[in-house]
Structures are given as structure tokens and as C-alpha cells.
Design a protein around this motif. Structure first.
Motif, PDB file in Angstrom:
ATOM      1  N   GLY A   1      40.681  32.886  27.688  1.00  0.00           N
ATOM      2  CA  GLY A   1      41.864  32.891  28.112  1.00  0.00           C
ATOM      3  C   GLY A   1      42.685  31.703  27.515  1.00  0.00           C
ATOM      4  O   GLY A   1      43.957  31.654  27.950  1.00  0.00           O
TER       5      GLY A   1
ATOM      6  N   TRP B   1      45.342  35.077  33.734  1.00  0.00           N
ATOM      7  CA  TRP B   1      45.425  36.696  33.482  1.00  0.00           C
ATOM      8  C   TRP B   1      44.638  37.296  32.159  1.00  0.00           C
ATOM      9  O   TRP B   1      44.053  38.209  32.230  1.00  0.00           O
ATOM     10  CB  TRP B   1      46.840  37.137  33.237  1.00  0.00           C
ATOM     11  N   ALA B   2      44.906  36.331  31.246  1.00  0.00           N
ATOM     12  CA  ALA B   2      43.751  36.554  30.029  1.00  0.00           C
ATOM     13  C   ALA B   2      42.366  36.560  30.350  1.00  0.00           C
ATOM     14  O   ALA B   2      41.715  37.354  29.870  1.00  0.00           O
ATOM     15  CB  ALA B   2      44.304  35.557  28.940  1.00  0.00           C
TER      16      ALA B   2
ATOM     17  N   ALA C   1      41.110  36.992  33.128  1.00  0.00           N
ATOM     18  CA  ALA C   1      40.579  38.397  33.878  1.00  0.00           C
ATOM     19  C   ALA C   1      40.541  39.418  33.266  1.00  0.00           C
ATOM     20  O   ALA C   1      39.396  40.385  33.464  1.00  0.00           O
ATOM     21  CB  ALA C   1      41.749  38.633  35.040  1.00  0.00           C
ATOM     22  N   ARG C   2      40.806  39.408  32.024  1.00  0.00           N
ATOM     23  CA  ARG C   2      40.545  40.718  31.283  1.00  0.00           C
ATOM     24  C   ARG C   2      39.239  40.358  30.242  1.00  0.00           C
ATOM     25  O   ARG C   2      38.987  41.406  29.437  1.00  0.00           O
ATOM     26  CB  ARG C   2      41.653  41.028  30.217  1.00  0.00           C
ATOM     27  N   ALA C   3      38.871  39.115  30.303  1.00  0.00           N
ATOM     28  CA  ALA C   3      37.417  38.785  29.392  1.00  0.00           C
ATOM     29  C   ALA C   3      36.261  39.015  30.213  1.00  0.00           C
ATOM     30  O   ALA C   3      36.266  38.468  31.464  1.00  0.00           O
ATOM     31  CB  ALA C   3      37.744  37.556  28.749  1.00  0.00           C
TER      32      ALA C   3
ATOM     33  N   ARG D   1      36.087  36.419  35.308  1.00  0.00           N
ATOM     34  CA  ARG D   1      36.622  37.856  35.759  1.00  0.00           C
ATOM     35  C   ARG D   1      36.017  38.293  37.179  1.00  0.00           C
ATOM     36  O   ARG D   1      36.768  38.840  37.872  1.00  0.00           O
ATOM     37  CB  ARG D   1      36.291  38.848  34.444  1.00  0.00           C
TER      38      ARG D   1
ATOM     39  N   GLN E   1      46.253  41.187  43.101  1.00  0.00           N
ATOM     40  CA  GLN E   1      46.195  40.771  41.921  1.00  0.00           C
ATOM     41  C   GLN E   1      46.878  39.254  41.759  1.00  0.00           C
ATOM     42  O   GLN E   1      46.560  38.623  40.852  1.00  0.00           O
ATOM     43  CB  GLN E   1      46.561  41.830  40.768  1.00  0.00           C
TER      44      GLN E   1
ATOM     45  N   ARG F   1      28.873  39.684  24.120  1.00  0.00           N
ATOM     46  CA  ARG F   1      29.666  40.106  25.287  1.00  0.00           C
ATOM     47  C   ARG F   1      28.582  40.679  26.315  1.00  0.00           C
ATOM     48  O   ARG F   1      28.904  40.292  27.675  1.00  0.00           O
ATOM     49  CB  ARG F   1      30.767  41.383  24.826  1.00  0.00           C
TER      50      ARG F   1
END
Length: 409
Positions: free
Chosen positions: A218, A283-284, A286-288, A293, A305, A374
Motif C-alpha cells: 500500500g 485502504w490499499a 487492506a486490499r492486499a 489486512r 471500516q 501471494r
């Protein structure tokens, strides 16, 4: 030893000296560089000069510093005795600054070195250009809205597809001319943004600390540079909580007497731009995949959130402190993703794209390699979630004494 208080304005500064418990007015000083330097040359090498933080305080301190023992810049938000004074003049304000320093109650401001100040100016210029471009987009959107035209179906209104769609919309001639004018201004600002980002990219490649921060999910070049500019010398923060407080991400506390302490919203003190960048990075993140996360999801389940994003931003500030202090990279970094980030920075810095050669960022283009990294990070996320699953966020419950049901004799 004398203490000189300077109440600085745009055109002049009021000077008052505190010596042997008495105040003496020294008069007004023109804020031109040569005249300010001439005034400072008349001061004693043992004098201490106190200045309230303003837009030109750093430049004034740089001119005065070679002629005196020390230059102190005061925090204006904490010198409330000046703002709330019933009798307020420039002479009184300068005298208050000198007296507060003499009594040891003056809240000082850290003065960054010249490279850090230059980086802060560049980061600020980039932020201003980005905001101006966003404003132009909003103006174009408002023109379309006023003529009952729906929103652009494409992601970027000012991109190639967005402009093609925009040219097909029916608007009055004067509005069409206004849209074209805004688009030309948007393009001009884009050229300026490209020049500034090239300079920032070159600064990134020369700073190992900034490249180390980019290992965090992020966090890209923009966020890493904003944090580096805001923090400066990380050694001035003894612990990560100090950095969190400096960025205004710590909760406010109200407590008086024997009553309990009540924690409220974050204080929002310090540099707002750096705090906003951290929230965007949260926010970024939280998506990775990764422990960040898992932390975001755990807080979101309890508080929503938005609170989770701010809590993750605070967690990022703690991680940044540890990385800069210990000189280490993020433990759960994805090497190929980090290499791609650095390659993007090199391209922004002016490096030529070489086709047909496999560089350090080539591994990110291989799907199997990305999936392997990943899965490795997802294992760390699962391990973190399992580790904190038994935590009680509110602490252990107190056993009831049963006093309410006690029978009286």
C-alpha cells in the motif's frame, strides 16, 4: 545572556529583549534579508532568539542563526497566552515569547535541515497540483450535471476514452469552450506534475530509507516520500507512540478526578497531509494479502471500516518507525512487487524503457511467481488472524460481588 523575542509579520518584525528580569523594546526590523541580517549582526553571540512559527519563520531563522547562540521556533498552537490575550500588541507578543523561554515553558518546534525542507516543498507542490487537477475535473462534472448529462461511463474523464465521450455530449457553445479551456489547463498542470514527479523519483532512488518504506503493502513512492518529508530525522522520536502522536493518529483522552479516562476521536494534530497519505495507504493495504489486512478485518468487524482504516494507518506509522529506526525492510514484503515499484520509479526518473531484456521486475509479470508470493503472504495473514483470535479487546470481565443482592440484617 539576553533572550530576544521576535514577533514576525510579512513586512516587519517587532523585537523585544528580556534581560535581568526586565523587558526592553528594540524596535521594528524590516523583513528584507539584508536588513534582517544587519539587525542580527548587532546582536551578541550569546543571545538567544525566539520566533513564533509562521510561513517565513524558517528563512528568518536561517538568517539570524549565524549571529547568535541559538534560534528557537515556538509552536503557535501551544502558545495560547498570546492568542487569548485581552491586550495584544506586537511588543507584548514578542515580550511574551522571550519570557516564556526564560521561564522554561516555551513549546519549541523542530527545525528540519535544508534537504528535508526542500523535500517538503516538493511534496507540497505535488499535492497542490493534484488538488488543482481534481478541482478542474469537478468543474467539468458540474457543467455536465447542470445540463442533465449523466456521469462519464469511463474511469478517467480526462483520459483518451473520457475525452472522446465528452466530445460527443451536447452542451451550449459557451460551455463547450469552457470545457476545452479546463482541459487545456488540466494538461498544462499534468506537464508540471510530470516534472515534479521526475525530481521526486530521483530523490527516491538516492534514499535507501524511502525505498525501504516501499516494501510495505500500500505504500508507493508518493506515500513514502510524504512520510520521509514529514518525519525527517526519525531519531527525534524515542518510541513509535511519539511518531503516532506527531501524526495526530492517537486517540484524544479526557480524564479528571477519580473518574475513568474517556477516549475519543483521533487528535488530528501535526501534519495533515502525511496523515491523509497514511489513511490512503491503509485502504490499499487492506486490499492486499498480509497481516495488515487481517488487522483491518478484525477491527472492521467490531468498529466499522472507517475506524478500521484509521487504526490501520496508525499501525502503518508504528511499522514505519521500526523500519526507519532499525534499517530493515518489511518482513512480509513481496520481492517482485517491490521490484516493480522501483522500476516504475526509475521510469518516472527518466530511465529509458528497454524492451526485450528481463530486468529485476520481470518476475512480477509471471503469474505463477505472483501467486506463489501471494500464497506465502496469505499464510502470514492466516497465522496473524489465528494468533489474535483469542484476544479480548475490552480486557477481562470483572467478577460481580453480588452486593446488589445482599440481604440486610
Amino acid at each position: 545572556m539576553r533572550i530576544i523575542g521576535l514577533d514576525i509579520h510579512r513586512a516587519f518584525a517587532e523585537a523585544v529583549a528580556w534581560e535581568d528580569g526586565k523587558l526592553r523594546r528594540l524596535g521594528r526590523v524590516d523583513m528584507r534579508r539584508d536588513l534582517l541580517d544587519a539587525f542580527a549582526a548587532k546582536l551578541s553571540p550569546s543571545d538567544i532568539v525566539v520566533i513564533e512559527a509562521t510561513g517565513n519563520a524558517s528563512s528568518a531563522a536561517a538568517v539570524v542563526a549565524p549571529h547568535v547562540k541559538k534560534v528557537v521556533i515556538a509552536n503557535p498552537k501551544q502558545v495560547r497566552i498570546i492568542a487569548y490575550g485581552k491586550i495584544k500588541t506586537d511588543t507584548i507578543d514578542a515580550g511574551v515569547l522571550a519570557q516564556l523561554y526564560a521561564s522554561g515553558f516555551l513549546p519549541e518546534v523542530w527545525v528540519p535541515d535544508e534537504p528535508t525542507q526542500a523535500l517538503r516543498r516538493q511534496v507540497t507542490r505535488r499535492n497542490q497540483i493534484v488538488r488543482q487537477r481534481s478541482r478542474l475535473k469537478n468543474v467539468i462534472q458540474s457543467i455536465l450535471h447542470s445540463h442533465l448529462i449523466p456521469s462519464c461511463p469511463h474511469a478517467d474523464l480526462c483520459g483518451a476514452k473520457g475525452r472522446s465521450w465528452l466530445s460527443e455530449q451536447v452542451v451550449p457553445e459557451d460551455e463547450r469552450l469552457a470545457i476545452d479551456r479546463h482541459l487545456r489547463e488540466f494538461d498544462r498542470l499534468g506537464d508540471d506534475l510530470q516534472v515534479i514527479e521526475r525530481d521526486l523519483a530521483r530523490s527516491t532512488l538516492e534514499d535507501e530509507g524511502v525505498k525501504r518504506l516501499m516494501t510495505i503493502p500500500g505504500v508507493d513512492m508518493t506515500v513514502a516520500l510524504a512520510m520521509k518529508a514529514a518525519i525527517g530525522d526519525v531519531s527525534r522520536f524515542e518510541e513509535p507512540q511519539k511518531l503516532v502522536s506527531y501524526l495526530g493518529l492517537n486517540p484524544s483522552v479526557r480524564q479528571s478526578g477519580p473518574g475513568p479516562a474517556y477516549h475519543g476521536r483521533i487528535t488530528k494534530q501535526g501534519r495533515g497531509h502525511a496523515r491523509g497519505m497514511l489513511v490512503e495507504a491503509a485502504w490499499a493495504a487492506a486490499r492486499a494479502p498480509g497481516p495488515l489486512r487481517a488487522f483491518f478485518l478484525r477491527v472492521r468487524a467490531r468498529r466499522g471500516q472507517h475506524v478500521a482504516a484509521v487504526a490501520t494507518a496508525r499501525k502503518l506509522a508504528v511499522v514505519i518507525w521500526h523500519l526507519l529506526t532499525k534499517g530493515e525492510s518489511y518482513a512480509w514484503a513481496r520481492p517482485s512487487l517491490h521490484a516493480k515499484k522501483l522500476r516504475d520509479v526509475e521510469l518516472k526518473a527518466g530511465s529509458k524503457a528497454v524492451r526485450g531484456q528481463k530486468g529485476a521486475a520481470h518476475a512480477y509479470n509471471i503469474k505463477s511467481h505472483r501467486d506463489e508470493e501471494r500464497r506465502w503472504v496469505e499464510q502470514a495473514e492466516t497465522a496473524y488472524a489465528r494468533f489474535v483470535s483469542g484476544w479480548n479487546p475490552r480486557g477481562p470481565k470483572r467478577a460481580r460481588t453480588g452486593a446488589a443482592n445482599e440481604k440486610r440484617l
